[in-house]
Write a protein that holds these residues in place. Structure first.
Motif, PDB file in Angstrom:
ATOM      1  N   ALA A 193       0.838  -1.204   0.000  1.00 29.31           N
ATOM      2  CA  ALA A 193       0.000   0.000   0.000  1.00 29.31           C
ATOM      3  C   ALA A 193       0.871   1.252   0.000  1.00 29.31           C
ATOM      4  N   ARG A 194       1.930   1.207   0.787  1.00 29.20           N
ATOM      5  CA  ARG A 194       2.862   2.329   0.823  1.00 29.20           C
ATOM      6  C   ARG A 194       3.469   2.563  -0.569  1.00 29.20           C
ATOM      7  N   ALA A 195       3.845   1.464  -1.217  1.00 29.61           N
ATOM      8  CA  ALA A 195       4.416   1.566  -2.557  1.00 29.61           C
ATOM      9  C   ALA A 195       3.400   2.142  -3.538  1.00 29.61           C
ATOM     10  N   PHE A 196       2.140   1.789  -3.361  1.00 27.45           N
ATOM     11  CA  PHE A 196       1.085   2.240  -4.283  1.00 27.45           C
ATOM     12  C   PHE A 196       1.000   3.768  -4.314  1.00 27.45           C
ATOM     13  N   VAL A 197       1.108   4.398  -3.139  1.00 26.73           N
ATOM     14  CA  VAL A 197       1.031   5.863  -3.118  1.00 26.73           C
ATOM     15  C   VAL A 197       2.391   6.514  -3.403  1.00 26.73           C
ATOM     16  N   ASP A 198       3.477   5.838  -3.034  1.00 27.59           N
ATOM     17  CA  ASP A 198       4.801   6.430  -3.233  1.00 27.59           C
ATOM     18  C   ASP A 198       5.280   6.362  -4.678  1.00 27.59           C
ATOM     19  N   LEU A 199       4.911   5.310  -5.394  1.00 29.59           N
ATOM     20  CA  LEU A 199       5.528   5.037  -6.689  1.00 29.59           C
ATOM     21  C   LEU A 199       4.703   5.506  -7.885  1.00 29.59           C
ATOM     22  N   ARG A 200       3.495   5.973  -7.659  1.00 29.31           N
ATOM     23  CA  ARG A 200       2.706   6.469  -8.793  1.00 29.31           C
ATOM     24  C   ARG A 200       3.429   7.612  -9.508  1.00 29.31           C
ATOM     25  N   VAL A 201       4.175   8.405  -8.766  1.00 25.55           N
ATOM     26  CA  VAL A 201       4.853   9.559  -9.336  1.00 25.55           C
ATOM     27  C   VAL A 201       5.990   9.153 -10.271  1.00 25.55           C
ATOM     28  N   SER A 202       6.406   7.896 -10.224  1.00 23.72           N
ATOM     29  CA  SER A 202       7.518   7.465 -11.084  1.00 23.72           C
ATOM     30  C   SER A 202       7.182   7.614 -12.559  1.00 23.72           C
ATOM     31  N   ARG A 203       5.892   7.621 -12.890  1.00 22.51           N
ATOM     32  CA  ARG A 203       5.478   7.798 -14.286  1.00 22.51           C
ATOM     33  C   ARG A 203       5.333   9.273 -14.651  1.00 22.51           C
ATOM     34  N   VAL A 204       5.583  10.147 -13.676  1.00 24.38           N
ATOM     35  CA  VAL A 204       5.406  11.590 -13.879  1.00 24.38           C
ATOM     36  C   VAL A 204       6.747  12.322 -13.838  1.00 24.38           C
ATOM     37  N   PHE A 205       7.552  12.111 -12.768  1.00 20.42           N
ATOM     38  CA  PHE A 205       8.758  12.929 -12.671  1.00 20.42           C
ATOM     39  C   PHE A 205       9.887  12.398 -13.547  1.00 20.42           C
ATOM     40  N   GLY A 206      10.912  13.238 -13.698  1.00 28.95           N
ATOM     41  CA  GLY A 206      11.964  12.920 -14.656  1.00 28.95           C
ATOM     42  C   GLY A 206      11.499  13.103 -16.092  1.00 28.95           C
ATOM     43  N   GLY A 207      10.407  13.824 -16.270  1.00 29.92           N
ATOM     44  CA  GLY A 207       9.735  13.933 -17.568  1.00 29.92           C
ATOM     45  C   GLY A 207       8.630  12.899 -17.609  1.00 29.92           C
ATOM     46  N   THR A 208       7.398  13.335 -17.825  1.00 33.40           N
ATOM     47  CA  THR A 208       6.272  12.394 -17.830  1.00 33.40           C
ATOM     48  C   THR A 208       6.503  11.287 -18.859  1.00 33.40           C
ATOM     49  N   ASN A 209       5.811  10.172 -18.673  1.00 31.42           N
ATOM     50  CA  ASN A 209       5.997   9.072 -19.621  1.00 31.42           C
ATOM     51  C   ASN A 209       5.492   9.429 -21.021  1.00 31.42           C
ATOM     52  N   GLU A 210       4.601  10.408 -21.109  1.00 28.12           N
ATOM     53  CA  GLU A 210       4.200  10.890 -22.426  1.00 28.12           C
ATOM     54  C   GLU A 210       5.376  11.576 -23.135  1.00 28.12           C
ATOM     55  N   VAL A 211       6.200  12.296 -22.350  1.00 27.49           N
ATOM     56  CA  VAL A 211       7.414  12.899 -22.914  1.00 27.49           C
ATOM     57  C   VAL A 211       8.371  11.795 -23.378  1.00 27.49           C
ATOM     58  N   GLN A 212       8.490  10.713 -22.586  1.00 29.13           N
ATOM     59  CA  GLN A 212       9.379   9.606 -22.988  1.00 29.13           C
ATOM     60  C   GLN A 212       8.898   8.986 -24.301  1.00 29.13           C
ATOM     61  N   ARG A 213       7.600   8.832 -24.439  1.00 35.48           N
ATOM     62  CA  ARG A 213       7.051   8.270 -25.688  1.00 35.48           C
ATOM     63  C   ARG A 213       7.371   9.175 -26.876  1.00 35.48           C
ATOM     64  N   GLU A 214       7.280  10.472 -26.660  1.00 35.30           N
ATOM     65  CA  GLU A 214       7.602  11.419 -27.727  1.00 35.30           C
ATOM     66  C   GLU A 214       9.075  11.301 -28.127  1.00 35.30           C
ATOM     67  N   LEU A 215       9.959  11.179 -27.131  1.00 36.09           N
ATOM     68  CA  LEU A 215      11.385  11.040 -27.424  1.00 36.09           C
ATOM     69  C   LEU A 215      11.676   9.755 -28.208  1.00 36.09           C
ATOM     70  N   ILE A 216      11.018   8.673 -27.810  1.00 36.79           N
ATOM     71  CA  ILE A 216      11.204   7.399 -28.505  1.00 36.79           C
ATOM     72  C   ILE A 216      10.663   7.492 -29.932  1.00 36.79           C
ATOM     73  N   ALA A 217       9.503   8.109 -30.082  1.00 34.75           N
ATOM     74  CA  ALA A 217       8.849   8.184 -31.391  1.00 34.75           C
ATOM     75  C   ALA A 217       9.673   8.971 -32.399  1.00 34.75           C
ATOM     76  N   ARG A 218      10.452   9.929 -31.908  1.00 35.72           N
ATOM     77  CA  ARG A 218      11.278  10.724 -32.832  1.00 35.72           C
ATOM     78  C   ARG A 218      12.306   9.882 -33.567  1.00 35.72           C
ATOM     79  N   LYS A 219      12.660   8.731 -32.980  1.00 36.44           N
ATOM     80  CA  LYS A 219      13.686   7.876 -33.579  1.00 36.44           C
ATOM     81  C   LYS A 219      13.095   6.719 -34.374  1.00 36.44           C
ATOM     82  N   LEU A 220      11.769   6.643 -34.449  1.00 36.98           N
ATOM     83  CA  LEU A 220      11.146   5.519 -35.143  1.00 36.98           C
ATOM     84  C   LEU A 220      11.315   5.643 -36.660  1.00 36.98           C
TER      85      LEU A 220
END
Length: 379
Positions: free
Chosen positions: A352-379
C-alpha cells in the motif's frame, strides 16, 4: 530463479553492504517520524556523508567518492530495497552535483563541492515551473544581468529538497528572445535576499520528501554563480536527463522485485475460503506474469547500466528504460495490491505504501508521455 548480475564489480558490492546497513539502521526506523515532519532530518544527511554514501561519483579531490555510476546505483538500489521513501540522496548526489563537476569552473568546484559531498550543503534543482511542467524550454524565471550580478525573478514548483536545501541549481531565462538558447543555469544560495520558500506541497505519497514551491524576488547573485556558459543551460539539461531517467528505471526494477517477494510471502500465508490465497490459480498466474515482467525489466535495466558506465547511453535508450520500467512496475503493483485484498489498502503494508509512493515514477523525470515522444522521434 535468481538472475546472475554481472554489471557490478567487487568494490560496488562492498559499498552495497555499507549502504544496506545504513538504510536499515538509520532510515527504516525513522521513516514514520520523517513522514510526520515532511522532511528528513539534517543529521541523517551528515551521517550519510560521513559513511561515504553521498556524491560517490564526484572526484575525490573535491571531497567525493571518486567512483562511477555503479557506486551511485547500488546506493539507489539498497535505499529502495529497504522501502525507504522520500530521502533525496540520489537527486543531490547523482543528478545535481554532476552538473557542477561537468560544467563548473575549478574555482566553483572547490568552493561548492566539499560541503555538498559531506551533506552540510543540501542541493535542490529548480527546473519545473507552475505553468510549464515538463516543458523546460518554456521556463519563464528570468536572470537579467546588472553589472557583475544577475537579478533573478520567478518561481519554481514541485522542488524536492525545497525545504531543506542550502543551494538551488536554477534554470533561468537570460535572453528573452532566444528560445531554448536563452536558458542558463545559475547556482543560488538559499541565504540570498529575495529568495523564499513557499508552502510544503501536500503530496499523495513520499511524505518524507520535502517538496516545496520556491520564489525569487529580485534575488541578486554574482555572475560567478553562472554554471557553464550563458545560453547553454537547456543543452546541459538535455545531456544530464538520461542519467536521471535511468536512475528512475533502476529503482522501479528493484521495487518490482522486492514487492513481488513480499506479495508471494503474503499470499502463501493469507487464508481465504479454507485455503491460502496462493492456492487460487488466478494468484499464481498474476504472480507468474509479475515474475516474467521483473526479469525483463531487470535484464533491460542492467544492460543500460552497463551502457551508461561506458558513457554510451542515449537519450532514446534512457527514455525506453524509464517508460518500460515504470509502466511495468505500475501494472503489476496494482495487481499485487489486489492480491492483498483489503490489507492492500492499509499503509502498514509495504504494498500500500508503494502504491502511493511510486505512482509519481510515471510523472517525474519527464512524464511518460514525454518519454514516448522522445522514442517516437527515432522511429
Amino acid at each position: 530463479m535468481h538472475i546472475q548480475r554481472t554489471v557490478f564489480r567487487e568494490d560496488h558490492e562492498m559499498l552495497r553492504e555499507t549502504a544496506r546497513r545504513f538504510f536499515e539502521r538509520e532510515c527504516v526506523p525513522r521513516q514514520a517520524e520523517w513522514d510526520q515532519a515532511g522532511k528528513v532530518d539534517r543529521q541523517t544527511w551528515l551521517k550519510a556523508g560521513r559513511e561515504g554514501l553521498l556524491c560517490t561519483m564526484i572526484p575525490a579531490e573535491y571531497g567525493g567518492g571518486g567512483g562511477d555510476f555503479g557506486h551511485g546505483t547500488v546506493i539507489n538500489e539498497e535505499m529502495h530495497r529497504a522501502g525507504v521513501s522520500g530521502v533525496s540522496f540520489g537527486l543531490h548526489s547523482d543528478i545535481i552535483a554532476p552538473y557542477i563537476v561537468r560544467f563548473g569552473t575549478e574555482e566553483q568546484k572547490h568552493r561548492w563541492l566539499p560541503s555538498i559531498c559531506s551533506g552540510e550543503t543540501i542541493l535542490a534543482l529548480g527546473m519545473t515551473e507552475p505553468g510549464s511542467g515538463s516543458d523546460l524550454k518554456a521556463a519563464r524565471t528570468t536572470a537579467i544581468r546588472d553589472g557583475d550580478e544577475y537579478v533573478i525573478n520567478g518561481s519554481k514548483t514541485f522542488i524536492s529538497n525545497g525545504l531543506n536545501c542550502d543551494m538551488v541549481l536554477v534554470a533561468c531565462r537570460t535572453d528573452l528572445t532566444a528560445g531554448s538558447k536563452g536558458i542558463s543555469l545559475i547556482m543560488v544560495e538559499a541565504t540570498r535576499d529575495g529568495f523564499r520558500r513557499g508552502r510544503k506541497l501536500d503530496k499523495v505519497g513520499q511524505r518524507a520528501s520535502d517538496t516545496a514551491e520556491l520564489f525569487f524576488d529580485d534575488v541578486r547573485v554574482p555572475v560567478s554563480n553562472l554554471l557553464g556558459e550563458e545560453g547553454k543551460g537547456f543543452a546541459y539539461m538535455m545531456q544530464e536527463l538520461p542519467q536521471e531517467r535511468l536512475g528512475i528505471a533502476i529503482y522501479a526494477a528493484i521495487r518490482l522485485e522486492r514487492l513481488l517477494e513480499q506479495t508471494i510471502d503474503y499470499v502463501k500465508e493469507r487464508k481465504a475460503f479454507n485455503q491460502t490465497v496462493w492456492d487460487f490459480q488466478n494468484t499464481k498466474f498474476k504472480l507468474a506474469d509479475a515474475k516474467a515482467a521483473s526479469v525483463a525489466v531487470r535484464t533491460m535495466v542492467d544492460y543500460y547500466i552497463g551502457e551508461h558506465m561506458r558513457r554510451k547511453l542515449t537519450v532514446e535508450e534512457a527514455a525506453i528504460a524509464k517508460l518500460f520500467a515504470t509502466e511495468t512496475l505500475w501494472k503489476h503493483l496494482d495487481d499485487m495490491v489486489q492480491l492483498h485484498g483489503g490489507y492492500g489498502y492499509m499503509l502498514e503494508y509495504p504494498v500500500a505504501r508503494a502504491f502511493v509512493d511510486l505512482r509519481v515514477s510515471r510523472v517525474f523525470g519527464g512524464t511518460n508521455e514525454v518519454q514516448r515522444e522522445l522514442i517516437a522521434r527515432k522511429l
